[in-house]
Design a protein around this motif. Structure first.
Motif, short mmCIF file in Angstrom:
data_model
loop_
_atom_site.label_atom_id
_atom_site.label_comp_id
_atom_site.label_asym_id
_atom_site.label_seq_id
_atom_site.Cartn_x
_atom_site.Cartn_y
_atom_site.Cartn_z
N VAL A 1 95.28 -47.99 -49.87
CA VAL A 1 95.17 -47.04 -50.77
C VAL A 1 93.96 -47.01 -51.62
N VAL A 2 93.69 -48.18 -51.99
CA VAL A 2 92.54 -48.40 -52.79
C VAL A 2 90.92 -48.19 -52.15
N SER A 3 91.18 -48.79 -50.98
CA SER A 3 90.00 -48.66 -50.12
C SER A 3 89.75 -47.11 -49.74
N ALA A 4 90.96 -46.48 -49.35
CA ALA A 4 90.62 -44.98 -48.95
C ALA A 4 90.08 -44.22 -50.11
N ALA A 5 90.70 -44.64 -51.28
CA ALA A 5 90.15 -43.91 -52.34
C ALA A 5 88.83 -44.08 -52.90
N GLU A 6 88.46 -45.22 -52.46
CA GLU A 6 86.89 -45.58 -52.76
C GLU A 6 86.14 -44.91 -51.72
N ASP A 7 86.56 -44.83 -50.63
CA ASP A 7 85.82 -44.16 -49.35
C ASP A 7 85.70 -42.77 -49.71
N LEU A 8 86.63 -41.94 -50.12
CA LEU A 8 86.82 -40.69 -50.52
C LEU A 8 86.04 -40.41 -51.56
N GLY A 9 85.97 -41.39 -52.53
CA GLY A 9 85.44 -40.98 -53.81
C GLY A 9 83.93 -41.16 -53.87
N VAL A 10 83.33 -42.15 -53.17
CA VAL A 10 81.81 -42.33 -52.72
C VAL A 10 81.49 -40.98 -51.65
N ALA A 11 82.32 -40.70 -50.89
CA ALA A 11 81.84 -39.57 -50.11
C ALA A 11 81.65 -38.36 -50.87
N GLY A 12 82.63 -37.91 -51.82
CA GLY A 12 82.73 -36.82 -52.23
C GLY A 12 81.55 -36.74 -53.60
N ILE A 13 81.35 -37.78 -54.24
CA ILE A 13 80.33 -37.80 -55.33
C ILE A 13 78.95 -37.88 -54.79
N VAL A 14 78.52 -38.51 -53.78
CA VAL A 14 77.47 -38.48 -53.07
C VAL A 14 77.03 -37.10 -52.53
N VAL A 15 77.86 -36.47 -51.85
CA VAL A 15 77.61 -35.03 -51.51
C VAL A 15 77.43 -34.17 -52.63
N VAL B 1 68.20 -46.34 -38.37
CA VAL B 1 68.82 -46.73 -39.68
C VAL B 1 69.99 -45.97 -39.84
N LEU B 2 70.39 -44.78 -39.15
CA LEU B 2 71.58 -44.11 -39.14
C LEU B 2 72.65 -44.77 -38.21
N VAL B 3 71.82 -45.25 -37.02
CA VAL B 3 72.98 -45.91 -36.20
C VAL B 3 73.27 -47.33 -36.73
N VAL B 4 72.34 -47.98 -37.30
CA VAL B 4 72.92 -49.31 -38.15
C VAL B 4 73.75 -49.09 -39.17
N ALA B 5 73.53 -47.91 -40.16
CA ALA B 5 74.26 -47.67 -41.22
C ALA B 5 75.79 -47.23 -40.62
N GLY B 6 75.74 -46.35 -39.63
CA GLY B 6 77.05 -46.20 -39.25
C GLY B 6 77.89 -47.13 -38.59
N ALA C 1 77.48 -49.16 -49.81
CA ALA C 1 76.09 -48.98 -49.52
C ALA C 1 75.78 -48.52 -48.36
N TYR C 2 76.52 -48.77 -47.22
CA TYR C 2 76.22 -48.09 -45.79
C TYR C 2 76.67 -46.66 -45.81
N ALA C 3 77.87 -46.03 -46.35
CA ALA C 3 78.14 -44.89 -46.76
C ALA C 3 77.07 -43.79 -47.26
N VAL C 4 76.40 -44.54 -48.34
CA VAL C 4 75.38 -44.08 -48.91
C VAL C 4 74.38 -43.65 -48.04
N VAL C 5 73.85 -44.69 -47.45
CA VAL C 5 72.68 -44.41 -46.52
C VAL C 5 72.98 -43.46 -45.63
N LEU C 6 74.11 -43.48 -44.93
CA LEU C 6 74.60 -42.57 -43.70
C LEU C 6 74.75 -41.34 -44.19
N LEU C 7 75.28 -41.06 -45.39
CA LEU C 7 75.42 -39.56 -45.90
C LEU C 7 74.13 -39.09 -46.01
N LEU C 8 73.37 -39.65 -46.93
CA LEU C 8 72.01 -39.21 -47.32
C LEU C 8 71.14 -38.95 -46.23
#
Length: 205
Positions: free
Chosen positions: A134-148, A46-51, A18-25
């Motif tokens: 590996v799984v966590s990194a894949a999740e992070d990249l997946g969330v970032a890629g799809i949100v963008v 909001v951005l500082v806390v999310a970061g 959730a924090y990546a979503v708020v930060l990216l948006l």
């Protein structure tokens, strides 16, 4: 254009991080790359806390067993964040009632979170720690890629998110035995700690 695809995708992503979503948006809004980001998500506080929380999640999510404890703490946070972000997005566009958007975002985030938590329990049955990274990194990249991607192509991103959610549910069903093994192992460790604290001998191995 309806904001529904973006609402669904943000809900799916919030269930994972959730924090990546708020930060990216928020960053997309502040930099002017998107006009659809609500002002509430662009606030500096909001951005500082999310970061900060994103950095905490990025570390905790890659440590064996710590990731499961972190997921337990996020069980309420992620669905609520998904609902709030969805309601804000709907309020910004005016094409979908806030309550309906919140319900869609929150429920999608909850299902996505349960899929993530279940998958992590299965991964934690493996003795080595690298699979968590590996799984966590894949999740992070997946969330970032799809949100963008969702900011520019919301419908296509929603289709991808729905597909990943469905595949995740199927994976959890197939991993049920490993999830049960993890829960039994955790219950046994708790019992051993309780007996050790009471000064009684542990259960036979």
């Amino acid at each position: 254009m309806s904001v529904l695809p973006l609402v669904f995708t943000s809900g799916w992503a919030s269930g994972i991080n959730a924090y990546a979503v708020v930060l990216l948006l928020g960053v997309f809004g502040v930099t002017g790359l998107s006009d659809e980001v609500p002002a509430a998500l662009q606030r500096t506080d909001v951005l500082v806390v999310a970061g900060v929380l994103f950095l905490c999640e990025m570390v905790a999510d890659k440590i064996q067993y710590v990731d499961t404890a972190w997921d337990a703490l996020q069980t309420a946070v992620r669905p609520i964040a998904g609902a709030v972000v969805a309601a804000l997005l709907a309020g910004e566009s005016g094409s979908l009632p806030d309550i309906a958007a919140g319900a869609i975002g929150g429920s999608t985030a909850l299902v996505s979170h349960l899929v993530k938590a279940g998958t992590r329990m299965a991964v934690n049955t493996s003795p080595e720690p690298f699979s968590n990274i590996v799984v966590s990194a894949a999740e992070d990249l997946g969330v970032a890629g799809i949100v963008v991607f969702a900011v520019f192509h919301p419908l296509a991103a929603a289709i991808i998110a729905a597909t990943l959610l469905l595949l995740g549910l199927v994976a959890v069903v197939f991993l049920t035995s490993r999830i049960r093994r993890f829960l039994r192992r955790r219950a046994r460790r708790r019992e051993e700690r309780r007996l050790a604290a009471a000064g009684a001998p542990g259960p036979p191995v």
